[in-house]
Design an enzyme around this catalytic site. Sequence first.
Site, short mmCIF file in Angstrom:
data_model
loop_
_atom_site.label_atom_id
_atom_site.label_comp_id
_atom_site.label_asym_id
_atom_site.label_seq_id
_atom_site.Cartn_x
_atom_site.Cartn_y
_atom_site.Cartn_z
N HIS A 207 83.79 -85.50 59.75
CA HIS A 207 83.32 -85.48 61.14
C HIS A 207 84.36 -86.12 62.04
CE1 HIS A 207 82.35 -89.55 59.81
NE2 HIS A 207 82.30 -89.92 61.09
N ASP A 209 84.47 -88.77 65.43
CA ASP A 209 83.59 -89.70 66.12
C ASP A 209 83.46 -89.25 67.58
OD1 ASP A 209 83.29 -91.14 63.83
OD2 ASP A 209 84.63 -92.77 64.40
N HIS A 264 87.62 -87.19 59.80
CA HIS A 264 87.74 -88.11 58.67
C HIS A 264 86.48 -88.03 57.81
CE1 HIS A 264 85.83 -90.25 62.01
NE2 HIS A 264 85.29 -91.07 61.15
N ARG A 274 81.85 -99.99 48.33
CA ARG A 274 82.65 -100.09 49.56
C ARG A 274 81.74 -100.54 50.69
NH1 ARG A 274 87.15 -97.55 52.48
NH2 ARG A 274 86.37 -97.06 54.56
C1 GA4 Z 1 79.35 -89.98 63.82
C2 GA4 Z 1 79.94 -91.34 64.26
C3 GA4 Z 1 78.92 -92.49 64.22
O1 GA4 Z 1 78.73 -92.92 62.86
C4 GA4 Z 1 77.56 -92.07 64.81
C5 GA4 Z 1 77.03 -90.90 63.99
C6 GA4 Z 1 75.65 -90.35 64.35
C7 GA4 Z 1 74.54 -90.96 63.48
O2 GA4 Z 1 74.78 -91.35 62.33
O3 GA4 Z 1 73.43 -91.03 64.00
C8 GA4 Z 1 75.75 -88.81 64.19
C9 GA4 Z 1 77.28 -88.50 64.09
C10 GA4 Z 1 77.96 -89.80 64.46
C11 GA4 Z 1 77.69 -87.34 65.02
C12 GA4 Z 1 76.68 -86.16 65.07
C13 GA4 Z 1 75.22 -86.61 64.89
C14 GA4 Z 1 75.11 -88.05 65.35
C15 GA4 Z 1 75.03 -88.18 63.00
C16 GA4 Z 1 74.97 -86.75 63.42
C17 GA4 Z 1 74.81 -85.74 62.57
C18 GA4 Z 1 76.64 -93.25 64.92
C19 GA4 Z 1 77.77 -91.36 66.12
O4 GA4 Z 1 77.81 -91.87 67.23
O5 GA4 Z 1 77.99 -90.03 65.89
#
Ligand code: GA4
Length: 336
Positions: A207, A209, A264, A274
């Site tokens: 994904h 960020d 990443h 981890r």
């Molecule tokens: C990816 C980055 C962060 O961990 C996060 C994730 C979020 C979640 O875990 O709730 C998301 C993911 C993240 C992007 C798309 C959506 C939302 C899970 C998901 C499938 C906290 C964020 O801000 O976006």
Amino acid sequence: MVVLSQLLLDQIVIKTCKPINNPTTFSPSIIPTIDLCNPDAKSMVVKACKEFGFFKVKNHGVPIQMMADLEDEARKFFSLPQINKESAGFPNPFGYGNKNIGRNGDIGWVEYLLLSASPDFIAQICLAIFPENPDVFRYAIVNYIGKMKKMAVQILEMIAEGLNVGREGKNVLSKMIKDEKSDSYFRLNHYPPRPDPDEGLLGFGEHTDPQIISILRSNNTAGLQISAQDGTWLSVPPDDHSFFILVGDCLQVMTNGRFKSVKHRVLADNKKSRISMIFFAGPPLCEKITPLSCIMNPGEESLYEDFTWWDYKKSAYQSRLSDDRLSRFVKRNPMP
Ligand code: GA4
């Protein structure tokens, strides 16, 4: 008897080996590593953001003990009985999660605590988890987030200066993090050793960020991989004394594509656990996410439709982890 041609065999081997079992390992010297006290740090940061959307920082001024203390507290939290961890609530979006990531069916070999970076919110959640003694966990998190916020501001000011925004423009990016309405998140992840190495379950799937930048620190267990611009997965050797900075989707838009948010993922180790801690530096919900006017060349058009951080978040929560969340905001017909 079926005889497979060598060509077919090669294809099968390539398919099964790629990419999980056979990532290219980053030689430590290839990782852009930036000493924050180096007088050339600004231009090095910009170069790393353009080439990788990723770099490591050392000489960052965060006490190693503070990093180790939070790691210890995180370990204590993840060793609690399941029912106590769940007293943090199920992620909506904040809370304690286990295997499920987001709302749309993504799973990983991970458990986590996802928090808003606001001290009041953290106080409430620590009280729910440790009703008798919330303060040790709370201080460890709040103090650490305080340092992360400072580092995010420092790095965003370096980026702005490195992009030649001029003296007045130095805080165009950092002001969104300093703003009391900044929508920043904090995440503790625990990847227990993966029981069956062949199960093929990633710790955390690929994904980008969403935010402006993310600051990641982990214990000394490998697992983080970044995707290079040619699509190869590169393993990042762990370094528990340094931080890793990741360019997020907002910064890609704010630089009109000069920087790319870095794809990443994390592979869980089959022997060591981890622990990682990530600060996601985000803008206020009402912030318009648009290219910085002070870096645009004469006649340069935005590559993206206008949208706010709130618009992006609404659509992000309907997406799967590996989706390209910016694609729906890309301008289809830029002016000729
Ligand atoms: C990816 C980055 C962060 O961990 C996060 C994730 C979020 C979640 O875990 O709730 C998301 C993911 C993240 C992007 C798309 C959506 C939302 C899970 C998901 C499938 C906290 C964020 O801000 O976006």
